[in-house]
Enzyme design. Structure first.
Site, PDB file in Angstrom:
ATOM      1  N   LYS A 256      20.454 -38.569  16.515  1.00  0.00           N
ATOM      2  CA  LYS A 256      20.075 -37.656  17.578  1.00  0.00           C
ATOM      3  C   LYS A 256      18.747 -36.974  17.218  1.00  0.00           C
ATOM      4  O   LYS A 256      18.582 -36.473  16.102  1.00  0.00           O
ATOM      5  CB  LYS A 256      21.183 -36.612  17.748  1.00  0.00           C
ATOM      6  CG  LYS A 256      21.073 -35.725  18.967  1.00  0.00           C
ATOM      7  CD  LYS A 256      22.338 -34.881  19.074  1.00  0.00           C
ATOM      8  CE  LYS A 256      22.310 -33.967  20.272  1.00  0.00           C
ATOM      9  NZ  LYS A 256      23.569 -33.168  20.368  1.00  0.00           N
ATOM     10  N   GLU A 340      39.439 -31.014  26.704  1.00  0.00           N
ATOM     11  CA  GLU A 340      39.889 -29.753  27.312  1.00  0.00           C
ATOM     12  C   GLU A 340      41.388 -29.741  27.583  1.00  0.00           C
ATOM     13  O   GLU A 340      42.047 -28.709  27.428  1.00  0.00           O
ATOM     14  CB  GLU A 340      39.131 -29.515  28.622  1.00  0.00           C
ATOM     15  CG  GLU A 340      37.659 -29.174  28.434  1.00  0.00           C
ATOM     16  CD  GLU A 340      36.773 -30.382  28.287  1.00  0.00           C
ATOM     17  OE1 GLU A 340      35.552 -30.202  28.095  1.00  0.00           O
ATOM     18  OE2 GLU A 340      37.292 -31.526  28.350  1.00  0.00           O
ATOM     19  N   ARG A 368      39.254 -29.739  34.130  1.00  0.00           N
ATOM     20  CA  ARG A 368      39.864 -30.906  33.499  1.00  0.00           C
ATOM     21  C   ARG A 368      41.215 -30.562  32.874  1.00  0.00           C
ATOM     22  O   ARG A 368      42.017 -31.454  32.617  1.00  0.00           O
ATOM     23  CB  ARG A 368      38.924 -31.454  32.428  1.00  0.00           C
ATOM     24  CG  ARG A 368      37.502 -31.617  32.911  1.00  0.00           C
ATOM     25  CD  ARG A 368      36.615 -32.237  31.873  1.00  0.00           C
ATOM     26  NE  ARG A 368      36.787 -33.679  31.861  1.00  0.00           N
ATOM     27  CZ  ARG A 368      36.133 -34.491  31.044  1.00  0.00           C
ATOM     28  NH1 ARG A 368      35.274 -33.999  30.174  1.00  0.00           N
ATOM     29  NH2 ARG A 368      36.335 -35.778  31.080  1.00  0.00           N
TER      30      ARG A 368
END
Length: 608
Positions: A256, A340, A368
């Site tokens: 990243k 979640e 969610r």
């Protein structure tokens, strides 16, 4: 005489689409990758957006578009914030000056922008389910000449939905799906859990094939690990995967922020997202506390006083304000990954074990975990506090990130108590009151951005904060929800100048509707509720129903966000377009009084 063969241009300006990549040499591709990185750093620094994830997939995206024929072959991305390079290669480089701006280029895949964007995917862990469905559709329709390619990060693999999809994909070896695992060891922050440890072992092994593979055990072919910044190696692996004509996982190891020194030095988030660069010569930014930072400090202080408080988040420890708490109480802090649903039910288990969990998520992501909130927390009357950051209109991340759905869902949950603070003091107060509840779930919601100036109450009536009272007649009751208090107060002043009696009340705890608020509503000729959430089923709708049940003669004027997917733009512009302005509230109040055609001039104060 030897004639030289002209090599294709490598500049972005010369690229008309992904088909132009096929003629480039390896060296030209490397030059192009460098140009793309410079382009991203320049453009995203100007507009704000997701920088680190896109710097990490430059070579991977180039390889994907050289091996596969998009849009004939379907390229799917999880999550969609890593598609900036894909947008550049599919003819949208010129639009990056308006990235994440009103009517500009979306920061996520957008079907209306390009046929190369098949799904509008900005919530993680979903792409494999899309891929499974598309592969099934191809099989049923006899389509055999089109590939389905799903790019998913290792962080997104911490979400349970990804494994539900893998369970189905692996059971159908006759339906080809190329799963590209973009493994950079991170989501927003370092990836957590057993899956992360397994992938780390494969990355570190001298002979990766000797490390038992999760995907192999499911019956999936696994290729790699492959250096995700080596275009030749990536192309070889991707072509091999496509040739197998069955479900395959290509394990690509990327970094990243690769190629950008500030990102590579930043171990916290590797420039995951950057803010827009201030305009030259602009006024210096005013340093004011954010809602998140106020919550962060208060929760850490509560943790000092209450040993039973624990904190949970779904891969967003820093963005949701849990860093200070985690620093002080690491053993009481749980990052469960992008999961979640699991976070909510795990919190229920912690509560049943005698603790008080605080689940910190963005408002849009609690959608969610709604079933878990309803059946696993509320049904058990478990004392869990949900802290919803980025509630209401959030703006530049577009329709999927506006936190406008929570208040529409909450009235369905028996026993849930919901607070909407209007400033820093009421946020601290609401959080303390929420964690004091030991027999039901609670929620505290606040928007993105800086906290407004304090809005003091002029009176308190049975726990309701009265922010303004003028006129002898009880004409209009303005019910202000959370951070819209300053707008309601400005509207109250406009009403006062027309000689209309007005009361502005902030219930603070907006669900369930307080009996005292119903009494106050019945005592006024008209009631207008104002909230920065969807109008359907929100705080205003709950109040309207309660007043109707109590015999109110006039309907409540419910003001909020229109119940549709709102385009990206600044929060203040979204609120204005939704009529959530002083003038908009004035108009609705006059309508509630039956004076919609009122042209009485506003009495101006001296000096105006």
């Amino acid at each position: 005489m030897t004639t030289s063969v002209e090599r294709p241009a490598t500049s972005l300006a010369a690229l008309r689409g992904p088909e132009d990549l096929c003629a480039l040499t390896t060296e030209q591709l490397r030059e192009l990758a460098g140009e793309i990185r410079r382009f991203l750093v320049d453009k995203v620094s100007r507009t704000g957006g997701h920088l680190g994830p896109n710097l990490g997939v430059v070579e991977l995206t180039l390889a994907l578009h050289r091996v596969f024929d998009s849009p004939r072959d379907t390229l799917l991305w999880d999550t969609g914030h890593q598609t900036y390079v894909h947008k550049i290669l599919t003819g949208r480089a010129d639009a990056f000056d308006a990235l994440r701006q009103p009517e500009g280029l979306s920061g996520y895949p957008a079907r209306e922008e390009s046929p190369h964007d098949v799904i509008e995917n900005s919530h993680a862990s979903t792409v494999l389910s899309y891929a499974d469905g598309l592969a099934k559709a191809h099989a049923l329709r006899g389509v055999t000449d089109r590939a389905v390619v799903a790019v998913i990060g290792d962080g997104a693999l911490t979400g349970g939905m990804a494994w539900e999809a893998l369970n189905n994909i692996a059971a159908a070896p006759h339906r080809p799906v190329v799963i590209v695992l973009n493994d950079n060891g991170r989501s927003y922050a370092p990836t957590v859990g057993g899956i992360a440890e397994h992938l780390a072992a494969r990355r570190a092994a001298d002979r990766p094939a000797g490390v038992p593979g999760l995907f192999d055990n499911l019956g999936l072919v696994q290729l790699g690990p492959v250096d995700g910044h080596d275009i030749e190696a990536l192309e070889e692996a991707l072509r091999g995967a496509a040739a197998l004509r069955r479900p395959v996982v290509v394990h690509c190891v990327t970094r990243k922020g690769h190629g950008h020194a500030p990102a590579e030095r930043n171990e916290a988030d590797r420039c995951h997202a950057v803010r827009a660069r201030p305009a030259p010569g602009g006024a210096p930014a005013v340093k004011r506390a954010s809602w998140t930072s106020v919550f962060e400090a208060e929760l850490a202080d509560l943790g000092e006083r209450r040993a039973d408080i624990v904190a949970l988040t779904a891969a967003m420890l820093e963005p949701t304000g849990l860093t200070a708490f985690a620093r002080r109480f690491p053993e009481r802090t749980f990052d469960v990954g992008i999961a979640e649903q699991h976070a909510v039910t795990s919190a229920a288990g912690l509560a049943l074990g005698g603790l008080h969990p605080v689940v910190a998520v963005y408002a849009t992501f609690l959608n969610r975990g709604f079933d878990q909130l309803l059946m696993d927390v509320a049904l058990h009357r478990a004392p869990v506090t949900f802290v919803l950051d980025r509630a209401g209109a959030t703006g530049d991340d577009g329709p999927s990130h506006n936190g406008m759905w929570d208040l529409s869902l909450f009235p369905l949950v028996p026993g849930l108590r919901v607070a909407a603070p209007r400033d820093a003091a009421t946020l601290r107060r609401a959080l303390g009151e929420a964690v004091a509840v030991d027999d039901a779930p609670t929620a505290v919601r606040f928007p993105k951005g800086v906290v407004p100036e304090p809005v003091p109450a002029v009176d308190t009536v049975a726990g309701l904060d009265v922010l303004h009272r003028s006129g002898e007649d009880a004409d209009v009751l303005l019910v202000s929800v959370g951070p819209l208090a300053p707008v309601c107060l400005a509207a109250a002043e406009l009403l006062r100048r027309r000689g209309i009696g007005v009361t502005v009340v902030d219930p603070r705890w907006i669900m369930p509707v307080a009996p005292e608020l119903i009494d106050l509503g019945l005592a006024h000729r008209a009631v207008v509720s104002v909230e920065d959430s969807g109008r359907a089923g929100g705080a205003g709708a709950a109040l309207a129903q309660a007043l109707t049940d109590a015999g109110a003669r006039r309907p409540v004027q419910v003001m909020g966000l229109p119940q549709r997917f709102l385009a990206q733009g600044r929060r203040e512009d979204i609120l204005a377009r939704s009529g959530l302005t002083p003038d908009g509230i004035l108009s609705r109040a006059l309508r509630a009084l039956g004076r919609s055609g009122d042209t009485t001039p506003i009495r101006r104060s001296r000096g105006e």
